[in-house]
Write a protein that holds these residues in place. Structure first.
Motif, PDB file in Angstrom:
ATOM      1  N   GLU A  31       1.626   4.768  -1.211  1.00  0.00           N
ATOM      2  CA  GLU A  31       0.781   5.803  -1.804  1.00  0.00           C
ATOM      3  C   GLU A  31       1.443   6.409  -3.029  1.00  0.00           C
ATOM      4  O   GLU A  31       2.656   6.588  -3.065  1.00  0.00           O
ATOM      5  CB  GLU A  31       0.551   6.921  -0.768  1.00  0.00           C
ATOM      6  CG  GLU A  31      -0.246   6.487   0.443  1.00  0.00           C
ATOM      7  CD  GLU A  31      -1.739   6.587   0.188  1.00  0.00           C
ATOM      8  OE1 GLU A  31      -2.148   7.526  -0.501  1.00  0.00           O
ATOM      9  OE2 GLU A  31      -2.483   5.713   0.690  1.00  0.00           O
ATOM     10  N   ARG A  32       0.624   6.725  -4.035  1.00  0.00           N
ATOM     11  CA  ARG A  32       1.156   7.505  -5.151  1.00  0.00           C
ATOM     12  C   ARG A  32       1.135   8.970  -4.769  1.00  0.00           C
ATOM     13  O   ARG A  32       0.285   9.410  -3.987  1.00  0.00           O
ATOM     14  CB  ARG A  32       0.328   7.253  -6.409  1.00  0.00           C
ATOM     15  CG  ARG A  32       0.667   5.885  -6.978  1.00  0.00           C
ATOM     16  CD  ARG A  32       0.227   5.700  -8.381  1.00  0.00           C
ATOM     17  NE  ARG A  32       0.670   4.394  -8.843  1.00  0.00           N
ATOM     18  CZ  ARG A  32       0.157   3.768  -9.900  1.00  0.00           C
ATOM     19  NH1 ARG A  32      -0.816   4.318 -10.591  1.00  0.00           N
ATOM     20  NH2 ARG A  32       0.627   2.606 -10.262  1.00  0.00           N
ATOM     21  N   PRO A  90       6.177   3.985  -5.782  1.00  0.00           N
ATOM     22  CA  PRO A  90       4.758   4.320  -5.978  1.00  0.00           C
ATOM     23  C   PRO A  90       4.154   3.695  -7.235  1.00  0.00           C
ATOM     24  O   PRO A  90       2.932   3.531  -7.303  1.00  0.00           O
ATOM     25  CB  PRO A  90       4.750   5.851  -6.086  1.00  0.00           C
ATOM     26  CG  PRO A  90       6.140   6.246  -6.343  1.00  0.00           C
ATOM     27  CD  PRO A  90       7.021   5.190  -5.817  1.00  0.00           C
ATOM     28  N   ASP A 125       0.816  -1.220   0.000  1.00  0.00           N
ATOM     29  CA  ASP A 125       0.000   0.000   0.000  1.00  0.00           C
ATOM     30  C   ASP A 125       0.851   1.271   0.000  1.00  0.00           C
ATOM     31  O   ASP A 125       0.670   2.155   0.836  1.00  0.00           O
ATOM     32  CB  ASP A 125      -0.957   0.021   1.211  1.00  0.00           C
ATOM     33  CG  ASP A 125      -1.882  -1.181   1.196  1.00  0.00           C
ATOM     34  OD1 ASP A 125      -2.239  -1.613   0.092  1.00  0.00           O
ATOM     35  OD2 ASP A 125      -2.211  -1.683   2.285  1.00  0.00           O
ATOM     36  N   GLU A 170       3.529  -0.015  -6.045  1.00  0.00           N
ATOM     37  CA  GLU A 170       2.743   0.084  -4.812  1.00  0.00           C
ATOM     38  C   GLU A 170       3.019  -1.008  -3.791  1.00  0.00           C
ATOM     39  O   GLU A 170       2.407  -1.054  -2.737  1.00  0.00           O
ATOM     40  CB  GLU A 170       1.227   0.151  -5.112  1.00  0.00           C
ATOM     41  CG  GLU A 170       0.873   1.388  -5.919  1.00  0.00           C
ATOM     42  CD  GLU A 170      -0.555   1.391  -6.401  1.00  0.00           C
ATOM     43  OE1 GLU A 170      -1.393   1.989  -5.724  1.00  0.00           O
ATOM     44  OE2 GLU A 170      -0.832   0.802  -7.462  1.00  0.00           O
ATOM     45  N   ARG A 180      -3.194   9.135  -8.617  1.00  0.00           N
ATOM     46  CA  ARG A 180      -3.626   7.773  -8.343  1.00  0.00           C
ATOM     47  C   ARG A 180      -3.847   7.000  -9.660  1.00  0.00           C
ATOM     48  O   ARG A 180      -3.466   5.869  -9.820  1.00  0.00           O
ATOM     49  CB  ARG A 180      -4.917   7.887  -7.535  1.00  0.00           C
ATOM     50  CG  ARG A 180      -5.563   6.640  -7.072  1.00  0.00           C
ATOM     51  CD  ARG A 180      -5.019   6.188  -5.716  1.00  0.00           C
ATOM     52  NE  ARG A 180      -5.199   4.743  -5.660  1.00  0.00           N
ATOM     53  CZ  ARG A 180      -4.265   3.894  -6.000  1.00  0.00           C
ATOM     54  NH1 ARG A 180      -3.088   4.306  -6.328  1.00  0.00           N
ATOM     55  NH2 ARG A 180      -4.492   2.602  -5.978  1.00  0.00           N
TER      56      ARG A 180
END
Lengths: 292, 318
Positions: free
Chosen positions: B149-150, B232, B147, B235, B159
């Motif tokens: 984050e972008r 990212p 998980d 992910e 995203r």
């Protein structure tokens, strides 16, 4: 104390195997400026030659001989003519890349053709404990490894220093141009070096596989240790490679016992970095002109 | 000027590749999510490969740790992101940290013989992998970090796969330009001099060691920044893509593309990213085929694909 002694002997036994791989690596570098990034795979593969031979019903000792001969043929002569030959005058980079690719090929072929699982490999001497001194017991297999490795190294030293061919090989390693002028058949000497490297790698393979099992991915660790041993001892010296191999073997065993097993692999690497920082010519090496 | 226009045209085409053009009346539906992902992965790989090319093709050294540097950037960005550090800062920090590590590794290694840098980076690569795998509290060990984050750019969420692709494309364009500028500058010309004739370069006052060291550190920084984008993008990171094997593949990809040529890393990264997709059906045999191709290529065309293309163009126009 007795623990330490046992660890030392076990360390010398694995160290002698590392030395075999490191000597071949140094010899190749000296005579043909070939840095063999597939050296670890060269030590991994011959055990599988022996396993295949045994599957075909050849008895153990004969299978070992087959493995050594196959190794000299494929990893020695064929490597010399099919891989190194066409690239010798192309500079260093193509050769480096080619040996890296060869390492991947050897690893993947063993995985795809033979098996991805670790294979049990029989020992030379039975794995029975013997008592040396009161309280100090060592496995017979370890003594066997140490004796065979030391005999191989001794034989090689005698060959290099005591025979005409051996001295011609040394001359080729030190200065190919002068050696050629003096009538040394340089080409043949280079081939001999490749054959000896493959033979030493096969010996190392036969000795190390009973300890670590024969597995396709073994080459990564073995190759790394061979590089470390060669550099720590002194890149331009055969006896440097021997000393480096023994030192790394002992350190490796001590680290496994006293340092966490998770970072056991890191100890030889830290040794390598220290040597490059403080004694770049290696422990036994002579100072060399810096390559520009 | 001509080069500049070609570059601009290429950039526009690359920006449009994943886009859905049916709205403009063109029969091109664009790429699906996975296609866009592969395209982004190609760019990220190409950034790291550009770094390797600087080290191998221009400075004439060997690096066997580029994947480890990518890993350092990726872990740094992932971990910093979990603590709320903005992406811009982790991106810069990834580049800076890997640059400093590059100096620290290169300085002692370059004092000695030519190949010592290869061995030092080899050792460093394995050490990094051990840390990534064993320091479970920080890196998640073999379970990895999930998980990630972008980034958010000026309030704009990246995203979406396509927006993120454009973001990576913009960064790649800037980094490519910077490298092009370096290679064209007097500083970069010194490299060419170095590669062609080190003795002469040194006699003309080029400080060989300093230039080589800076090239190496800069190449490492490109690896670190690529890693900062990699985290990212995927992910989820675990130690396996940063092991020794992938580092070796980086070397192969640069040489396959054409080391010392500017387009080489892009071509090589394209081969390295797309080939496994095309050879899906071959599964485990893929690496074997790839390595065999590399060996044949080294024996026949050491200039790589770009070198081969140049030769065939030259042959056609005598």
């Amino acid at each position: 104390m007795t623990d330490l002694l046992q660890l030392l002997i076990a360390g010398l036994a694995t160290g002698a195997i590392y030395a075999l791989a490191a000597i071949g690596f140094t010899l190749l570098w000296q005579t043909s400026q070939t840095i063999n990034f597939a050296q670890g795979e060269f030590v991994m593969v011959p055990a599988f030659f022996a396993l295949i031979a045994m599957k075909l019903g050849i008895p153990y000792v004969a299978a070992l001989v087959v493995a050594i001969l196959m190794s000299m043929l494929l990893l020695g002569a064929a490597f010399r003519y099919a891989v190194v030959g066409p690239l010798l005058n192309r500079g260093v980079l193509p050769l480096v890349i080619s040996t890296i690719a060869l390492g991947i090929i050897l690893k993947e072929s063993v995985k795809d053709i033979y098996s991805a699982e670790a294979q049990v490999f029989p020992t030379l001497l039975p794995d029975r404990n013997v008592t040396l001194l009161p309280g100090v017991t060592i496995s017979l297999a370890q003594i066997g490894v140490l004796v065979v490795a030391l005999i191989t190294i001794g034989g090689l030293q005698w060959f290099l220093a005591g025979t005409r061919t051996g001295r011609q090989m040394q001359a080729t390693a030190q200065n190919p141009t002068v050696a050629r002028i003096l009538g040394v058949p340089v080409e043949r000497m280079i081939l001999y070096t490749f054959l000896i490297n493959a033979g030493l790698a096969a010996m190392a393979s036969i000795l190390v596989s009973p300890i670590y099992l024969a597995k396709f991915s073994n080459g990564e660790t073995l190759g790394l240790i061979a590089f470390v041993a060669a550099i720590v001892g002194g890149f331009n010296q055969v006896r440097g490679a021997i000393a480096g191999g023994l030192l790394v073997g002992v350190l490796d065993n001590l680290a496994a016992a006293y340092v966490s097993t998770a970072y056991r692999q890191a100890i030889p690497l830290i040794l390598l970095v220290l040597v490059i920082l403080f004694r770049p010519q290696g422990l036994l090496g002579r100072k060399e002109e810096r390559a520009v | 000027m001509r080069t500049f226009l070609i570059a601009l045209a290429l950039l526009v085409v690359l920006a449009l590749v994943p886009a859905d053009l049916t709205g403009l009346g063109l029969p091109y539906p664009g790429l699906k999510r996975y296609g866009t992902y592969i395209l982004t992965l190609w760019l990220v790989t190409a950034i790291a490969a550009m770094g390797v090319n600087l080290i191998v093709g221009y400075a004439g050294q060997e690096t066997l740790a580029q994947a480890a540097f990518v890993g350092i950037g990726a872990y740094l960005t992932a971990i910093a992101g979990k603590h709320g550090v903005p992406f811009g800062i982790s991106f810069a920090a990834s580049g800076l940290l890997t640059f400093v590590i590059g100096i620290a590794l290169g300085f002692p290694a370059l004092r000695v013989q030519k190949h010592y840098l290869a061995f030092v980076t080899l050792a460093f690569s394995v050490l990094c992998w051990l840390v990534f795998r064993n320091e479970t509290a920080i890196t998640g060990g073999v379970m990895g970090l999930r998980d990630i984050e972008r980034p958010i750019l000026f309030g704009l969420k990246l995203r979406n796969a396509q927006t993120f692709y454009w973001f990576v494309l913009a960064i790649t364009a800037v980094m490519t330009f910077v490298l092009w500028w370096i290679v064209q500058s007097p500083w970069g010309r010194a490299f060419t001099a170095l590669r062609e004739n080190p003795l002469r370069a040194e006699s003309l006052g080029v400080d060989v060691r300093l230039y080589t060291l800076l090239a190496f550190a800069l190449g490492c920084a490109y690896g670190g920044m690529a890693g900062s984008l990699y985290a990212p993008l995927v992910e989820f990171i675990d130690p396996s893509p940063f092991a020794l094997g992938p580092s070796l593949l980086f070397m192969l990809m640069v040489v396959i593309g054409g080391s010392g040529t500017f387009a080489g890393p892009f071509v090589g990264a394209g081969v390295a990213v797309l080939l496994p997709e095309w050879l899906r059906a071959w599964e485990t045999w893929y690496l074997l085929i790839y390595a065999a191709l590399v060996m044949i290529m080294m024996a026949l065309f050491p200039g790589g694909i770009v070198g081969l293309a140049r030769v065939s163009v030259r042959k056609r126009q005598p």
